[in-house]
Scaffold this motif. Structure first.
Motif, PDB file in Angstrom:
ATOM      1  N   SER C 103      11.509   2.846   4.287  1.00  0.00           N
ATOM      2  CA  SER C 103       9.931   2.854   4.403  1.00  0.00           C
ATOM      3  C   SER C 103       9.703   4.074   5.210  1.00  0.00           C
ATOM      4  O   SER C 103       8.322   4.400   5.101  1.00  0.00           O
ATOM      5  CB  SER C 103       9.811   1.561   5.544  1.00  0.00           C
ATOM      6  N   GLY C 104      10.443   4.692   5.955  1.00  0.00           N
ATOM      7  CA  GLY C 104      10.059   5.939   6.523  1.00  0.00           C
ATOM      8  C   GLY C 104      10.042   7.161   5.217  1.00  0.00           C
ATOM      9  O   GLY C 104       9.559   8.418   5.768  1.00  0.00           O
ATOM     10  N   SER C 106       8.836   6.246   1.597  1.00  0.00           N
ATOM     11  CA  SER C 106       7.741   5.800   0.636  1.00  0.00           C
ATOM     12  C   SER C 106       6.830   4.823   1.380  1.00  0.00           C
ATOM     13  O   SER C 106       6.770   4.587   2.664  1.00  0.00           O
ATOM     14  CB  SER C 106       8.554   4.968  -0.439  1.00  0.00           C
ATOM     15  N   GLY C 107       5.459   5.037   0.687  1.00  0.00           N
ATOM     16  CA  GLY C 107       4.421   4.307   1.229  1.00  0.00           C
ATOM     17  C   GLY C 107       4.269   3.165   0.857  1.00  0.00           C
ATOM     18  O   GLY C 107       3.323   2.415   1.163  1.00  0.00           O
ATOM     19  N   GLY C 145       7.888  -1.753   4.551  1.00  0.00           N
ATOM     20  CA  GLY C 145       7.390  -0.432   3.824  1.00  0.00           C
ATOM     21  C   GLY C 145       5.968  -0.036   4.117  1.00  0.00           C
ATOM     22  O   GLY C 145       5.957   0.997   4.779  1.00  0.00           O
ATOM     23  N   PRO C 146       5.012  -1.032   4.065  1.00  0.00           N
ATOM     24  CA  PRO C 146       3.444  -0.385   4.549  1.00  0.00           C
ATOM     25  C   PRO C 146       3.498  -0.826   6.053  1.00  0.00           C
ATOM     26  O   PRO C 146       2.342  -0.101   6.653  1.00  0.00           O
ATOM     27  CB  PRO C 146       2.743  -1.429   3.859  1.00  0.00           C
ATOM     28  N   ILE C 148       5.881   0.505   8.377  1.00  0.00           N
ATOM     29  CA  ILE C 148       6.397   1.668   8.959  1.00  0.00           C
ATOM     30  C   ILE C 148       5.925   3.060   7.920  1.00  0.00           C
ATOM     31  O   ILE C 148       5.771   2.862   6.890  1.00  0.00           O
ATOM     32  CB  ILE C 148       8.134   1.802   8.960  1.00  0.00           C
ATOM     33  N   PRO C 149       5.230   4.146   8.966  1.00  0.00           N
ATOM     34  CA  PRO C 149       4.825   5.009   8.156  1.00  0.00           C
ATOM     35  C   PRO C 149       5.829   5.912   7.211  1.00  0.00           C
ATOM     36  O   PRO C 149       7.208   5.734   7.645  1.00  0.00           O
ATOM     37  CB  PRO C 149       4.303   5.993   9.222  1.00  0.00           C
ATOM     38  N   PRO C 150       5.463   6.363   6.060  1.00  0.00           N
ATOM     39  CA  PRO C 150       3.955   6.356   5.622  1.00  0.00           C
ATOM     40  C   PRO C 150       3.543   5.103   4.996  1.00  0.00           C
ATOM     41  O   PRO C 150       4.642   4.180   4.621  1.00  0.00           O
ATOM     42  CB  PRO C 150       3.965   7.489   4.520  1.00  0.00           C
ATOM     43  N   SER C 151       2.363   4.945   4.814  1.00  0.00           N
ATOM     44  CA  SER C 151       2.009   3.725   4.255  1.00  0.00           C
ATOM     45  C   SER C 151       0.868   3.468   3.628  1.00  0.00           C
ATOM     46  O   SER C 151      -0.353   4.209   3.977  1.00  0.00           O
ATOM     47  CB  SER C 151       1.925   2.530   5.329  1.00  0.00           C
TER      48      SER C 151
HETATM   49 NA    NA Z   1       6.308   3.247   4.505  1.00  0.00          NA
END
Ligand code: NA
Ligand code: NA
Lengths: 301, 195, 425
Positions: C103-104, C106-107, C145-146, C148-151
């Motif tokens: 998650s850190g 991919s968005g 995923g959305p 935790i940044p990026p999102s």
């Molecule tokens: Na993310």
């Protein structure tokens, strides 16, 4: 049967342009016996500055109050008002507003299908920074956010800074974490967007008096009855005079608020800034008409 | 970003469709022209994305390496982005990448579903017609409007509105046509998604 | 208005792309109920796309694809296995921890789910795990995923509501980590009920952890660049996106060597297609937002809500319930671009902090990615495991419990999401 003009601006409710347009609305209704008024959409609800002007050109919006800097993308002559230190203070602006120079700019706009009803003030622009900036020398190499405008970028580069155009929406975060070191702004932005939370220093450069023409679609103007047109012209001028005075009065309160937030206000020597800005006049004002209007404004006491 | 719904192949479904293999000469030429156009679109899209990456990268390097902002780089990248989306919408249609909710139509009687697609296709193409017309009008206004940073006449960037709408309409017409004529299963989106 | 709604419903039922569902409804409303020239459609479409922060979307999609198709995801799975593989239900833990790391990078929740599914679901089946619950575990981890940044959801939300992308990103970190811990606790409780089945946990080995960590260091550089770059104020989110692409590509080509350079054009074209599909909806929605503003819909709702004696607490509860329902039946980006221009002004009128509201909405929408019948992460995991959505739906409510609890926590204790963005002032 009331005709209401779809009117847009980018200020928050209660800020200077909003108050100006409300005055215009009241005055129009008085003068026309409620036959003409405004429906006001604040906060850029109908689009940011450029789309707003485009909307007037396309007829999707009747009236808008963009900054002269944005308007210059449509009517180049307005670039004159972007010249740093051209308008010396609020008193000077009030006197300049009535000169033939400003009337000529309105004339040029009319050729492009815009009826300019008056010239609002958006305040004098200063500098907010994360670290103190006592004078121009301390600006060297610092990343300063400006509007996306060739004159503004050139001006701050001339002051020795590294002019960094950035979306306004990203500015607060960028200042917070230090992507940029500061930004140019008016008191009203500084307070309304709470920039004082992330910029503890305010340098009163006064490098630009930002103005905002009140722009109506010429086609809409011509579609109105003659007495309504006359009322628009009269109320437009009156609201502009009211708004410019309102800016002066509200700024005193804003300065108090800024102080109350513990912001240091620094008053730099303006002479180096003015000297640095001089070459821009030649670079950006190249036609004879531009230069004639420049002289007119400079000679206005 | 895997396939949205199980058993839906995206991409491959779009080939052939309206234009079957053994065909008379005009149809064959049309098919070749279409293939050529699609290759051109692919190339332009690749260049636009590459331009975005390189412009923003250059901006970062110059800002942090040399403490200098490249005038107009952000604006150029933004124009590339808008072009990529406007032209890419047609590409996404061809690859069946558009978000659509097909839970209902999958359960309809097939003849009924195909009949339903006729007015639906009409409305969709009408919308793209509105975008195309509006784009042409914006180009007129844009002719005497300059962009803030590059001082580019705005009719140049605006040109992608009618061009993109036209290409999107072509791909949409092919996709809807194939489904209505029963050459493809009734679906115009794909369900490949990112969020 | 009736005709507009009828056409909206017809296009929706017919499975037409959402861009048309929204666009046709907006254009018809303009024609039928206003005197505004139709050119506003093209103009708003352009303005909706004319945004530099929006560019983070294609960049983070491309970085996600590089991560998914290269060796980065595999290296992180190795690290996660060494970190938490000793806990009962070890692959549940590994899947959740891997998703947290990914998650850190991919968005997108579905990108994380796709990467984790393809590596771990076959192994879960081989070890005799309950396959439907395994699918639920991987899908639910996709909701991180959305958060935790990026999102991408946060980028779109920030665009639509005029919030700072950077502040949104910062606000997601704490709830994302809490949700991750909550998911692991839930899976542990689940595995404990069936101790005979979940016996594959291996004892913790410092040597193995050291080895896995060394192998994962290059991959871990990515979240450090992205999250650290944004938190530390080195770069804007869009710039972080481009760095993620370049660094991800470099690391994969130089270290893991699973990605072939010749494959890059294919991944780029795929990025274009997916980004265009999402972003054209964002552009089209700005026509919608314009109509909503012109007709003052938020004012009407706020007025109605005030009249009904509404409070902030009640409003937030109603919005949460509405969004949970919408998330189950609808696609998230479309839902958010339709609903946020209406809901955000109402929230502001009721005195709710816009950043808080935006973050609550993004958590809400992330849960919608998982919740059946229409949850994209569940679709992806089901497709990889070849299981029907209906079978997985019977158990997926279990990992949804901690996610909903985190949502409630963030809704009623704003400090949870606001603490980090404010602490960095
Ligand atoms: Na993310
Ligand atoms: Na959903």
């Amino acid at each position: 049967q009331t005709v209401t003009l779809r009117s847009a601006h980018t200020n928050a409710v209660g800020e200077v342009q909003d108050e100006g347009l409300r005055f215009l609305d009241r005055r129009l209704r008085e003068l026309t016996g409620n036959r003409l008024g405004l429906q006001i959409y604040p906060n850029g609800q109908l689009g940011n500055e450029l789309p707003m002007i485009e909307g007037v050109a396309l007829g999707t919006i009747d009236l808008a109050v963009p900054s002269h800097a944005a308007f210059a993308n449509f009517v180049r002559d307005y670039q004159l008002l972007d010249m740093p230190f051209l308008i010396r203070d609020y008193g000077h602006l009030m006197r300049v507003a009535g000169t033939p120079a400003i009337a000529q700019l309105a004339q040029a706009a009319q050729g492009r299908g815009f009826r300019v009803l008056g010239l609002y003030s958006s305040g004098v622009r200063h500098l907010m920074t994360r670290d103190p900036v006592q004078g121009m020398a301390e600006l060297r190499g610092r990343k300063i956010r400006t509007q996306q405008n060739p004159v503004h970028v050139a001006a701050f580069n001339a002051f020795g800074a590294n002019a960094t155009p950035l979306a306004y929406g990203e500015l607060y975060g960028a200042l917070q974490v230090g992507v940029v070191d500061g930004a140019e702004a008016a008191y009203t932005n500084f307070v309304a967007q709470k920039f004082y939370e992330v910029c503890k220093h305010w340098t009163t450069v006064g490098w630009l008096s930002l103005t905002a023409p009140v722009v109506l679609s010429e086609r809409k103007f011509q579609s109105l009855a003659p007495d309504l047109r006359a009322a628009l012209v009269q109320a437009g001028e009156e609201s502009a005079a009211f708004e410019r005075q309102f800016v002066v009065e509200s700024e005193a309160k804003l300065v108090e608020q800024v102080r109350a937030q513990g912001v240091t206000i620094l008053d730099p020597d303006k002479a180096p800034f003015q000297r640095a800005a001089q070459p821009l006049y030649d670079r950006f004002l190249q036609t004879e008409a531009d230069r004639a209007r420049l002289r007119l404004i400079q000679e206005t006491a | 970003m895997g396939n949205g719904q199980p058993c839906r192949m995206s991409g491959a479904a779009s080939k052939g469709g309206l234009l079957p293999a053994p065909a008379p000469l005009p149809l064959r030429m049309a098919r070749e022209a279409l293939a050529l156009l699609r290759r051109l679109v692919d190339l332009v899209l690749l260049l636009l994305l590459a331009a975005m990456v390189l412009l923003v990268l250059a901006q970062v390097i110059f800002r942090y390496g040399f403490n200098h902002s490249i005038a107009g780089a952000d604006e150029a990248a933004t124009f590339a982005q808008i072009w990529m989306v406007l032209l890419g919408a047609g590409y996404a249609m061809r690859q069946r990448l558009h978000v659509s909710i097909e839970l209902v139509i999958e359960r309809l009687l097939e003849r009924l579903a195909r009949l339903l697609l006729v007015p639906v296709a009409g409305l969709c193409l009408w919308f793209l017609w509105v975008v195309l017309q509006g784009g042409l009008l914006l180009m007129q206004v844009g002719a005497w409007q300059t962009s803030p940073a590059l001082q580019l006449p705005m009719n140049i960037p605006y040109a992608m509105l009618p061009v993109g709408a036209a290409y999107f309409a072509l791909e949409a017409a092919l996709a809807f046509g194939a489904a209505i004529l029963g050459r493809e299963k009734v679906a115009t989106g794909g369900g490949v998604r990112v969020d | 208005m009736g005709l507009t709604f009828a056409s909206f419903a017809m296009l929706l039922v017919a499975g037409a792309p959402m861009v048309f569902v929204l666009g046709v409804a907006a254009a018809l409303t303009l024609v039928l109920t206003t005197d505004v020239p139709l050119v506003v459609v093209a103009q708003r479409l352009w303005n909706g796309l004319d945004s530099f922060p929006l560019m983070a979307i294609p960049f983070f999609i491309l970085s996600g694809l590089i991560m998914e198709h290269g060796g980065i995801a595999r290296a992180i799975v190795g690290l996660a296995a060494a970190l938490v593989g000793w806990i009962r239900g070890s692959l549940f833990m590994v899947a959740t921890v891997t998703s947290t790391f990914l998650s850190g990078i991919s968005g997108s929740g579905s990108a994380d789910t796709a990467a984790v599914s393809s590596i771990l679901l076959p192994e879960m089946r081989r070890r005799g795990y309950d396959i439907d619950y395994s699918v639920a575990v991987v899908a639910a981890a996709g909701a991180l995923g959305p958060i935790i940044p990026p999102s991408i959801i946060m980028v779109v939300l920030a665009m639509v509501c005029d919030l700072s992308v950077g502040a949104m990103f910062l606000g997601g970190i704490v709830p994302g980590l809490i949700a991750s811990a909550g998911l692991m606790l839930t899976h542990w409780l689940y595995a404990r009920r069936d101790p005979a089945r979940y016996t594959d946990a291996e004892p913790f080995s410092p040597a193995r952890l050291r080895q896995a960590f060394l192998r994962a260091i290059p991959a871990l550089v990515l979240p450090v660049i992205i999250v650290g770059g944004i938190v530390g104020g080195v770069v804007t989110p869009t710039e972080a996106g481009v760095l993620a692409v370049v660094a991800g590509l470099g690391i994969d080509l130089l270290v893991y060597r699973e990605l072939k350079l010749a494959k890059l054009p294919e991944l780029m074209l795929r990025t274009v297609g997916i980004s265009a599909a999402v972003m054209i909806i964002v552009g089209t929605s700005s026509i919608f937002a314009w109509l909503v503003a012109i007709q003052d819909v938020p004012g009407m709702i706020a007025g109605w809500f005030d009249g009904a004696g509404g409070s902030r607490v009640l409003f937030l509860l109603m919005v949460n319930l509405l969004m949970l329902f919408v998330g189950m039946c609808f696609e998230e980006i479309s839902a958010l671009v339709i609903l946020m221009p209406v809901l955000m002004p109402v929230a502001v009128k009721l005195g709710i902090d816009p950043l808080h509201f935006g973050l609550v909405m993004s958590i809400n929408l992330s849960i919608g990615l998982v919740a059946p019948p229409y949850g994209i992460c569940t679709f992806v995991a089901c497709a990889v495991a070849r299981r029907p959505v209906g079978a997985v739906a019977r158990v997926i409510w279990i990992p949804l419990i901690p996610l909903v609890l985190v949502l409630m926590l963030c809704t009623y204790v704003p400090e949870v999401v606001l603490w980090l963005p404010r602490a960095l002032t």
